[in-house]
Design a protein around this motif. Sequence first.
Motif, PDB file in Angstrom:
ATOM      1  N   UNK A 106       0.821  -1.223   0.000  1.00  0.00           N
ATOM      2  CA  UNK A 106       0.000   0.000   0.000  1.00  0.00           C
ATOM      3  C   UNK A 106       0.854   1.273   0.000  1.00  0.00           C
ATOM      4  N   UNK A 107       2.112   1.144   0.389  1.00  0.00           N
ATOM      5  CA  UNK A 107       2.971   2.327   0.502  1.00  0.00           C
ATOM      6  C   UNK A 107       3.771   2.479  -0.794  1.00  0.00           C
ATOM      7  N   UNK A 108       3.660   3.629  -1.442  1.00  0.00           N
ATOM      8  CA  UNK A 108       4.389   3.866  -2.692  1.00  0.00           C
ATOM      9  C   UNK A 108       5.874   4.108  -2.390  1.00  0.00           C
ATOM     10  N   UNK A 109       6.704   4.042  -3.441  1.00  0.00           N
ATOM     11  CA  UNK A 109       8.122   4.365  -3.255  1.00  0.00           C
ATOM     12  C   UNK A 109       8.292   5.780  -2.706  1.00  0.00           C
ATOM     13  N   UNK A 110       7.527   6.721  -3.278  1.00  0.00           N
ATOM     14  CA  UNK A 110       7.675   8.115  -2.843  1.00  0.00           C
ATOM     15  C   UNK A 110       7.341   8.264  -1.353  1.00  0.00           C
ATOM     16  N   UNK A 111       6.364   7.484  -0.875  1.00  0.00           N
ATOM     17  CA  UNK A 111       6.024   7.543   0.554  1.00  0.00           C
ATOM     18  C   UNK A 111       7.084   6.818   1.397  1.00  0.00           C
ATOM     19  N   UNK A 112       7.574   5.708   0.871  1.00  0.00           N
ATOM     20  CA  UNK A 112       8.516   4.899   1.650  1.00  0.00           C
ATOM     21  C   UNK A 112       9.825   5.636   1.929  1.00  0.00           C
ATOM     22  N   UNK A 113      10.185   6.551   1.054  1.00  0.00           N
ATOM     23  CA  UNK A 113      11.409   7.336   1.279  1.00  0.00           C
ATOM     24  C   UNK A 113      11.324   8.104   2.597  1.00  0.00           C
ATOM     25  N   UNK A 114      10.094   8.358   3.043  1.00  0.00           N
ATOM     26  CA  UNK A 114       9.898   9.145   4.259  1.00  0.00           C
ATOM     27  C   UNK A 114       9.903   8.302   5.541  1.00  0.00           C
ATOM     28  N   UNK A 115      10.102   7.004   5.428  1.00  0.00           N
ATOM     29  CA  UNK A 115      10.027   6.162   6.633  1.00  0.00           C
ATOM     30  C   UNK A 115      11.028   6.624   7.701  1.00  0.00           C
ATOM     31  N   UNK A 116      12.264   6.919   7.304  1.00  0.00           N
ATOM     32  CA  UNK A 116      13.263   7.316   8.307  1.00  0.00           C
ATOM     33  C   UNK A 116      12.858   8.618   9.005  1.00  0.00           C
ATOM     34  N   UNK A 117      12.533   9.716   8.283  1.00  0.00           N
ATOM     35  CA  UNK A 117      12.108  10.927   9.004  1.00  0.00           C
ATOM     36  C   UNK A 117      10.776  10.774   9.739  1.00  0.00           C
ATOM     37  N   UNK A 118       9.846   9.965   9.211  1.00  0.00           N
ATOM     38  CA  UNK A 118       8.593   9.748   9.957  1.00  0.00           C
ATOM     39  C   UNK A 118       8.885   8.994  11.260  1.00  0.00           C
ATOM     40  N   UNK A 119       9.823   8.048  11.208  1.00  0.00           N
ATOM     41  CA  UNK A 119      10.222   7.340  12.435  1.00  0.00           C
ATOM     42  C   UNK A 119      10.805   8.323  13.442  1.00  0.00           C
ATOM     43  N   UNK A 120      11.669   9.220  12.964  1.00  0.00           N
ATOM     44  CA  UNK A 120      12.257  10.228  13.856  1.00  0.00           C
ATOM     45  C   UNK A 120      11.163  11.118  14.437  1.00  0.00           C
ATOM     46  N   UNK A 121      10.203  11.501  13.602  1.00  0.00           N
ATOM     47  CA  UNK A 121       9.090  12.337  14.070  1.00  0.00           C
ATOM     48  C   UNK A 121       8.275  11.597  15.127  1.00  0.00           C
ATOM     49  N   UNK A 122       7.990  10.322  14.854  1.00  0.00           N
ATOM     50  CA  UNK A 122       7.116   9.553  15.753  1.00  0.00           C
ATOM     51  C   UNK A 122       7.783   9.271  17.094  1.00  0.00           C
ATOM     52  N   UNK A 123       9.115   9.410  17.159  1.00  0.00           N
ATOM     53  CA  UNK A 123       9.821   9.162  18.421  1.00  0.00           C
ATOM     54  C   UNK A 123       9.366  10.124  19.524  1.00  0.00           C
ATOM     55  N   UNK A 168       2.312   5.346   7.896  1.00  0.00           N
ATOM     56  CA  UNK A 168       2.183   5.610   6.457  1.00  0.00           C
ATOM     57  C   UNK A 168       1.115   4.709   5.837  1.00  0.00           C
ATOM     58  N   UNK A 169       1.105   3.429   6.243  1.00  0.00           N
ATOM     59  CA  UNK A 169       0.143   2.488   5.675  1.00  0.00           C
ATOM     60  C   UNK A 169      -1.293   2.914   6.000  1.00  0.00           C
ATOM     61  N   UNK A 170      -1.488   3.490   7.188  1.00  0.00           N
ATOM     62  CA  UNK A 170      -2.823   3.933   7.615  1.00  0.00           C
ATOM     63  C   UNK A 170      -3.151   5.356   7.167  1.00  0.00           C
ATOM     64  N   UNK A 171      -2.289   5.924   6.325  1.00  0.00           N
ATOM     65  CA  UNK A 171      -2.494   7.302   5.848  1.00  0.00           C
ATOM     66  C   UNK A 171      -2.646   8.303   6.991  1.00  0.00           C
ATOM     67  N   UNK A 172      -1.971   8.035   8.105  1.00  0.00           N
ATOM     68  CA  UNK A 172      -2.036   8.990   9.230  1.00  0.00           C
ATOM     69  C   UNK A 172      -1.031  10.121   9.050  1.00  0.00           C
ATOM     70  N   UNK A 173      -0.072   9.910   8.182  1.00  0.00           N
ATOM     71  CA  UNK A 173       0.882  10.970   7.858  1.00  0.00           C
ATOM     72  C   UNK A 173       0.874  11.147   6.343  1.00  0.00           C
ATOM     73  N   UNK A 174       0.631  12.373   5.936  1.00  0.00           N
ATOM     74  CA  UNK A 174       0.533  12.710   4.527  1.00  0.00           C
ATOM     75  C   UNK A 174       1.883  13.275   4.085  1.00  0.00           C
ATOM     76  N   UNK A 175       2.618  12.516   3.267  1.00  0.00           N
ATOM     77  CA  UNK A 175       3.965  12.968   2.899  1.00  0.00           C
ATOM     78  C   UNK A 175       4.058  13.479   1.463  1.00  0.00           C
ATOM     79  N   UNK A 176       3.165  13.059   0.598  1.00  0.00           N
ATOM     80  CA  UNK A 176       3.282  13.427  -0.824  1.00  0.00           C
ATOM     81  C   UNK A 176       3.382  14.939  -1.066  1.00  0.00           C
ATOM     82  N   UNK A 177       2.614  15.772  -0.311  1.00  0.00           N
ATOM     83  CA  UNK A 177       2.718  17.219  -0.577  1.00  0.00           C
ATOM     84  C   UNK A 177       4.088  17.802  -0.221  1.00  0.00           C
TER      85      UNK A 177
END
Lengths: 323, 323
Positions: A131-148, A281-290
């Motif tokens: 469900x997670x596109x490549x463009x969204x997956x690039x954000x996993x590291x910063x989203x992890x840092x944010x979620x900390x 990201x999978x649950x669309x709780x963080x919108x990264x595309x914009x």
Amino acid sequence: MQALIVESQTDTGVRLVTDRLPPTPAPDEVLVQVNLAGICATDLEIARGYMGFAGVPGHEFVGTVIEGSDQLRGRRVVADINCACGTCDFCQRHLPNHCPHRTVLGIAGRDGAFAEYLVIPARNCHVVPDEITDQQAVFVEPVAAAAHVLDDIDFAANPRIALIGTGRLGLLTAQVLATQATHLDVIGRNRRTLKLAREWGLTTMHVDTIRNEPAYDVVVECTGNPAGLAWALRATRPRGTIIVKSTYAEPAALDLAPIVIHEFRLIGSRCGTFPRALELLRNNQVNVDPLVTATFPLSDAQAAFATAAQPDQLKVLIQPEHA
Amino acid sequence: MQALIVESQTDTGVRLVTDRLPPTPAPDEVLVQVNLAGICATDLEIARGYMGFAGVPGHEFVGTVIEGSDQLRGRRVVADINCACGTCDFCQRHLPNHCPHRTVLGIAGRDGAFAEYLVIPARNCHVVPDEITDQQAVFVEPVAAAAHVLDDIDFAANPRIALIGTGRLGLLTAQVLATQATHLDVIGRNRRTLKLAREWGLTTMHVDTIRNEPAYDVVVECTGNPAGLAWALRATRPRGTIIVKSTYAEPAALDLAPIVIHEFRLIGSRCGTFPRALELLRNNQVNVDPLVTATFPLSDAQAAFATAAQPDQLKVLIQPEHA
């Protein structure tokens, strides 16, 4: 293969090379073909000489495993950037991000993701759900840092939270906070990113309108500027928590007396866990595309770095063109 | 009655008056005849104009209740210095020390202990057990502040602890830490107070011999100097805790990046609870008598202030001579 290397002689601090050999994975590593990679502020610092890093920068990426680990071969993965020794005191305490012997992908002692291929320990990899596109997956590291930041807030106490700083990390952190906060004010200077936050349903305030009163139980500092921390020291209620996400390049002259007088807890917050970020990201709780403001082919990566250094840019991506 | 008042025209910032009327207790207050009072660094700051306080300073004291409250009359008491409103949000959350409407004995909005008599809410009083002498009881407030550090340390994890700063507060905090710590290094500049700490069985190090390596899980900062905090930022291990006990008069230029990089927790720590301090004193777990370097009659309180400002002094006491 094509790869970007740190090169102090160029304007951007990086140079594209085309004759670099693909890396060879060690027995515990996998070879990953990079699908897409993102430029972050740390990369720009590294290009300016930060950490004295020599080699291929880049640590935000998604790729496909093409060698090593039967379980992972052919899978699309992201990977923890800290490659820990596994045996020291910190590793034993499950704090690999603080292992003093670690290498860090594209940051310290290990070539990174602005290349056609990279190697990384298999145990660092996380498979990316379809469900997670490549463009969204690039954000996993910063989203992890944010979620900390969620680890250091007691949401059961219903805290009044302010987040200050609406750059890349601030916008991600604001969205993550909104998944649990009942009162969140998002404070920034940039009217364009504040508008984006409002479009996500967040309550925003421009820095010119905020008051110097202790109105918040928790302030999350994402400005990258000591002025943001100075405001946090004025805006936090007694016994409140200040979560510091951004590092400051220069020593900051601050009146620290309020830390003791009001018994604040100042918590430094850096990396987070990838499974949680993938879930957000999978649950669309963080919108990264914009947040993606430009994408360049790897062959044009120097231009990508020049663009990423512009103040109006949020996330600039680099895409290898595999044969 | 005799009383010392803040008076900017004098050398010491204080002046003895003899014609002040004894205070009248409100219905919820008691009238206390002061037996003995101690001068602390805050008092010296107040005499220099800190807090803009006008009136009688002094907040470390032991006295005898002579009016109000049947339960307390005739009893020897010490008292919490923060007189809270009892109704605000912070009071409801049992944080009276942070009540924004509070008065503070001898510090803000309420006359203090450098006088023959003072008034204080009955609910602030704690009866002093017979085993504790007047000279020891004067230390209840600073011992309570020292003991507050115990609330922010997880001793079950067997942390390596450093305490830096061996002034009055540092020496008390070191002794309190020693009641629970298995590894404690007491670090100071003053060879005389370091010797005192060694006589109590503590492990000491002179600041000239310490290294800038992350060797401690917890650093307790009691120096009153930003250099102490700067060292703490170098000497704390990743994910470690820095407890800040001392306030700094001037803004300090510090490199704060390690807070985020190493994910430190910086905790401001101020006042503590009196029952715990009374227990520590009653059990002889904190040795306070060697800290008393001089005792003056109230009639000579200006000289007491001049003496307390000398760098070789630890605790200077003031004793009213009741008729």
